[in-house]
Design an enzyme around this catalytic site. Structure first.
Site, short mmCIF file in Angstrom:
data_model
loop_
_atom_site.label_atom_id
_atom_site.label_comp_id
_atom_site.label_asym_id
_atom_site.label_seq_id
_atom_site.Cartn_x
_atom_site.Cartn_y
_atom_site.Cartn_z
CG ASP A 98 -1.99 -1.09 1.13
OD1 ASP A 98 -2.38 -1.47 0.02
OD2 ASP A 98 -2.40 -1.58 2.20
CE LYS A 105 -0.64 -6.19 -8.02
NZ LYS A 105 0.29 -5.37 -7.30
CB SER A 150 -3.19 -11.93 -3.11
OG SER A 150 -2.37 -10.93 -2.54
CG LEU A 174 -4.40 13.24 -4.97
CD1 LEU A 174 -4.10 12.78 -6.39
CD2 LEU A 174 -4.62 14.74 -4.93
#
Length: 235
Positions: A12, A37, A41, A212
């Site tokens: 993340d 990608k 998962s 954002l």
């Protein structure tokens, strides 16, 4: 055709947003693009099969449409480490079979700019004895590092950059991505951290994406620049 591997300082860290924004920016030039990608998962069950939101974002920024399986050949449902998700699904993923799949995809889908996004950080396991970092190493790919800007990011960024260098790969550039809204871009300490990163990471800064609300590639691309990549490689 220029290909980069995109990694992050952590899970993340903002890899997908940064990669999608780079592809969006390239499309405006206009350049042909492809976002991949290979392993994901945390995928959702849909009538078409498992779909991962990160992979879908990259697919959306790929010119000349490609099927989902091309972008994400290994999709797993549980939002856990990919090697554990693969094990629970009764699959074994190796560097050799992922590299073979990526090599075939690149040969069949040449683009001006292709980004291959990893999972998590640089040393996330691929299986019990291989890491994700072995993929760009096997393919001799330059790396773009996405730094998740939060408390501890200086240490995470420097350690990751050192690992990339120790693995014999070039750090082509880095992107800051504010993942902690408390890490305000208006604070003097924020700018001090960015300057420290610019001094510590021996690669150009491609931009800093602020925190954002409902961020997407079209919104984020304005904070990035492709100029360093265009200068270093024949896009």
């Amino acid at each position: 055709m220029t290909v980069y591997f995109v990694t992050g300082t952590d899970t993340d860290a903002g890899k997908t947003l940064a990669a999608s924004a780079l592809l969006y920016a390239a499309r405006q030039l206009p350049l042909t693009t492809l976002g991949l990608k290979p392993i994901a998962s945390g995928s959702s069950i849909t009538p078409e099969g498992l779909r991962n939101s990160d992979a879908l974002s990259l697919q959306a920024q790929s010119t000349l449409p490609v099927c989902y399986a091309t972008v994400n050949p290994w999709a797993f449902s549980p939002a856990i480490a990919p090697h554990l998700a693969a094990s629970e699904a009764g699959q074994h993923i190796s560097v050799s079979n992922v590299v073979a799949a990526l090599t075939a995809t690149l040969a069949e889908n040449p683009r001006d700019l292709t980004l291959i996004e990893g999972a998590g950080g640089w040393r996330v396991p691929l299986n019990t004895c291989e890491d994700f970092s072995a993929l760009p190493h096997a393919m001799k790919l330059p790396v773009i590092l996405v730094v998740g800007l939060k408390l501890g990011c200086l240490n995470h960024a420097r350690l990751t950059a050192e690992a990339i260098s120790n693995d014999g790969l070039a750090l082509a550039g880095w992107i800051g991505s504010v993942v902690d809204p408390a890490f305000s871009t208006e604070q003097a300490r924020f700018h001090a951290n960015i300057e420290r990163l610019k001094n510590a990471l021996v690669a150009p800064c491609l931009g800093v994406i602020p925190h954002l609300a409902d961020a997407d590639a079209a919104q984020a691309h304005g904070y990035l620049s492709l100029s360093a990549l265009l200068d270093d490689h024949s896009l």
